[in-house]
Write a protein that holds these residues in place. Structure first.
Motif, PDB file in Angstrom:
ATOM      1  N   SER A  17       8.797  -3.123  -6.997  1.00 13.13           N
ATOM      2  CA  SER A  17       8.936  -1.776  -7.235  1.00 13.13           C
ATOM      3  C   SER A  17       7.589  -1.243  -8.104  1.00 13.13           C
ATOM      4  O   SER A  17       7.104  -0.248  -7.621  1.00 13.13           O
ATOM      5  N   THR A  18       6.876  -2.306  -8.512  1.00 14.30           N
ATOM      6  CA  THR A  18       5.522  -1.675  -9.189  1.00 14.30           C
ATOM      7  C   THR A  18       4.524  -1.497  -8.228  1.00 14.30           C
ATOM      8  O   THR A  18       3.644  -0.541  -7.968  1.00 14.30           O
ATOM      9  N   CYS A  19       4.708  -2.385  -7.221  1.00 13.06           N
ATOM     10  CA  CYS A  19       3.854  -2.330  -5.995  1.00 13.06           C
ATOM     11  C   CYS A  19       4.109  -0.953  -5.276  1.00 13.06           C
ATOM     12  O   CYS A  19       3.024  -0.270  -4.880  1.00 13.06           O
ATOM     13  N   GLU A  20       5.173  -0.725  -5.040  1.00 12.74           N
ATOM     14  CA  GLU A  20       5.546   0.635  -4.321  1.00 12.74           C
ATOM     15  C   GLU A  20       5.312   1.696  -5.196  1.00 12.74           C
ATOM     16  O   GLU A  20       4.462   2.813  -4.496  1.00 12.74           O
ATOM     17  N   GLN A  21       5.327   1.857  -6.509  1.00 14.06           N
ATOM     18  CA  GLN A  21       4.693   2.957  -7.292  1.00 14.06           C
ATOM     19  C   GLN A  21       3.319   3.105  -7.053  1.00 14.06           C
ATOM     20  O   GLN A  21       2.808   4.228  -7.050  1.00 14.06           O
ATOM     21  N   GLN A  22       2.695   2.002  -7.094  1.00 11.87           N
ATOM     22  CA  GLN A  22       0.993   1.898  -7.222  1.00 11.87           C
ATOM     23  C   GLN A  22       0.792   2.642  -5.718  1.00 11.87           C
ATOM     24  O   GLN A  22      -0.422   3.272  -5.728  1.00 11.87           O
ATOM     25  N   GLU A  23       1.612   2.244  -4.767  1.00 11.25           N
ATOM     26  CA  GLU A  23       0.873   2.498  -3.372  1.00 11.25           C
ATOM     27  C   GLU A  23       1.352   4.221  -3.318  1.00 11.25           C
ATOM     28  O   GLU A  23       0.383   4.936  -2.873  1.00 11.25           O
ATOM     29  N   ILE A  24       2.381   4.464  -4.041  1.00 13.51           N
ATOM     30  CA  ILE A  24       2.933   5.940  -3.793  1.00 13.51           C
ATOM     31  C   ILE A  24       1.717   6.882  -4.554  1.00 13.51           C
ATOM     32  O   ILE A  24       1.405   7.710  -4.370  1.00 13.51           O
ATOM     33  N   ALA A  25       1.358   5.982  -5.829  1.00 12.79           N
ATOM     34  CA  ALA A  25       0.332   6.819  -6.620  1.00 12.79           C
ATOM     35  C   ALA A  25      -0.917   7.024  -5.724  1.00 12.79           C
ATOM     36  O   ALA A  25      -1.735   8.028  -6.243  1.00 12.79           O
ATOM     37  N   GLN A  26      -1.231   5.840  -4.975  1.00 13.71           N
ATOM     38  CA  GLN A  26      -2.476   5.962  -4.299  1.00 13.71           C
ATOM     39  C   GLN A  26      -2.334   7.247  -3.394  1.00 13.71           C
ATOM     40  O   GLN A  26      -3.411   7.894  -3.131  1.00 13.71           O
ATOM     41  N   ILE A  27      -1.333   7.442  -2.767  1.00 16.96           N
ATOM     42  CA  ILE A  27      -1.120   8.599  -1.844  1.00 16.96           C
ATOM     43  C   ILE A  27      -1.370   9.666  -2.392  1.00 16.96           C
ATOM     44  O   ILE A  27      -2.005  10.714  -2.004  1.00 16.96           O
ATOM     45  N   GLU A  28      -0.692   9.926  -3.698  1.00 20.24           N
ATOM     46  CA  GLU A  28      -0.616  11.134  -4.382  1.00 20.24           C
ATOM     47  C   GLU A  28      -1.964  11.482  -4.735  1.00 20.24           C
ATOM     48  O   GLU A  28      -2.458  12.535  -4.816  1.00 20.24           O
ATOM     49  N   SER A  29      -2.819  10.686  -5.328  1.00 15.47           N
ATOM     50  CA  SER A  29      -3.992  10.858  -5.598  1.00 15.47           C
ATOM     51  C   SER A  29      -4.989  11.147  -4.279  1.00 15.47           C
ATOM     52  O   SER A  29      -5.991  12.010  -4.697  1.00 15.47           O
ATOM     53  N   MET A  30      -4.684  10.575  -3.192  1.00 14.19           N
ATOM     54  CA  MET A  30      -5.656  10.991  -2.086  1.00 14.19           C
ATOM     55  C   MET A  30      -5.183  12.313  -1.566  1.00 14.19           C
ATOM     56  O   MET A  30      -6.185  13.191  -1.410  1.00 14.19           O
ATOM     57  N   MET A  31      -4.203  12.821  -1.664  1.00 16.17           N
ATOM     58  CA  MET A  31      -3.612  13.994  -1.334  1.00 16.17           C
ATOM     59  C   MET A  31      -4.079  15.104  -2.180  1.00 16.17           C
ATOM     60  O   MET A  31      -4.664  16.115  -1.769  1.00 16.17           O
TER      61      MET A  31
END
Lengths: 176, 195
Positions: A9-23
């Motif tokens: 779950s933490t990994c998923e959250q980090q990946e989604i945060a990465q996507i958000e930051s890029m967008m």
């Protein structure tokens, strides 16, 4: 097991945060300014579509008048026959009283009218199908014309089933 | 004058046939309309074509605007409809080599490479943005709309709900599901993306 779930779950959250930051860091495109020529073209195109839309409606009115005029001699005997039967007249009157046009009702809802208006390509539309849903709401299938030419519009409407790109469904429910 | 009052004043004049007021109305919201169109169309020419078509429709439909929604959100709704119409037409004409041209577009969008201390970083960044953009394109329209409006264009939940004519709750759940879908698409199409 719990630890593994937590890690995933933490990994998923980090990946989604990465996507958000890029967008969010994506560069904002600068809008090219509209020249006076662009403005004139926009207004001229709109005015020309408006004219052709009037012509199309006028053409349809003329066609309806011609059909009505041709059908007049045939209607008269039918009307006389109906007038003799009072019960028929009452039934007809009752039907007219209870007549409900769901699309007209939907269009009187400003929010729904805004939706249709926003989807209109500028050449008008045709209501292809009205589906009454079990919960009392309605689904309207509309065909949006893509052309100011009434002949090509009719052809397009006839082939709409095989080329559904300009068919749209809109759902509407009578508000309480 | 507040934005909405200004819009209302210009709309009233434009509806009466004042083309100068119509032009001012367009200029006021042009950058926002273009920004959204660009996210869908991905290049300047197509985005400009879409916004110009939007303004033509706006001219024709302005008198039907009911002030129930905000003018700007109504306009963005028209922009999105125009984008989908244009994309449907484009679909038939897609050509090979699009991937390469997309990366070039992103490099151009990122500005002159000389601005970067390490120009190769700009290229890598542009490549990653292009990959992400392709993943956004692969989303279903409902998800793509909320991602573009919320994450790229930073509209509020209330504004997005108004634009898409859905509740704020629906907007929030679509955003949540869209992000999860985006992550899965990226992992499947580019396993190295998150490394």
């Amino acid at each position: 097991m719990n630890n593994q779930n937590h890690n995933n779950s933490t990994c998923e959250q980090q990946e989604i945060a990465q996507i958000e930051s890029m967008m969010r860091s994506a560069r904002k495109p600068a809008a090219p300014s509209l020249s006076d020529g662009d403005m004139k073209r926009i207004v001229c195109t709109a005015q020309s579509r408006k004219r052709s839309s009037y012509q199309k409606r006028a053409g349809a009115c003329v066609a309806a008048l011609v059909i009505g005029f041709v059908a007049l001699p045939y209607n008269e005997p039918i009307q006389q026959a109906t007038m003799k039967n009072t019960a028929d007249n009452i039934q007809c009157g009752a039907r007219l009283d209870s007549y409900f046009d769901p699309f007209a009702a939907a269009m009187s809802d400003e929010e729904f009218a805004d939706l249709i208006s926003a989807a209109d390509l500028g050449y008008g539309y045709e209501v292809v199908e009205i589906i009454e849903e079990e919960d009392g709401s309605f689904t309207f299938v509309l065909y949006f014309y893509t052309d100011s030419d009434s002949v090509s519009n009719l052809n397009a409407l006839r082939t709409a089933e095989s080329d559904p790109q300009n068919l749209r469904s809109f759902h509407w429910k009578i508000s309480d | 004058m507040a934005d909405e009052q200004r819009y209302e004043h210009l709309i009233q004049l434009a509806v009466r046939g004042d083309t100068v007021a119509f032009e001012e109305l367009i200029r006021l919201c042009h950058s926002k309309a273009y920004a959204v169109a660009f996210r869908y169309m991905k290049n300047e020419q197509d985005a400009m074509d879409v916004v110009q078509e939007t303004y033509v429709r706006l001219f024709l439909k302005l008198k039907t605007f009911s002030y129930k929604s905000r003018f700007e959100t109504w306009l963005i709704r028209i922009v999105i409809n125009c984008c989908y119409d244009a994309l449907r037409k484009q679909k038939k004409e897609r050509c090979v080599g699009e991937d390469v041209s997309e990366v070039i577009d992103f490099i151009e969008e990122a500005g002159p490479l000389g601005e970067y201390e390490h120009p190769e970083q700009a290229v890598i960044l542009a490549e990653r943005q292009a990959v992400l953009q392709r993943a956004v394109d692969a989303l279903v329209p409902d998800h793509r709309d909320v991602i573009i409006l919320r994450e790229y264009e930073q509209y509020s939940y209330e504004e997005i709900a108004d634009i898409l004519n859905v509740s704020q709750g629906t907007v929030k759940s679509r955003i949540h599901r869209a992000k999860q879908a985006l992550r899965i698409i990226l992992m499947e199409q580019n396993p190295d993306f998150f490394v």
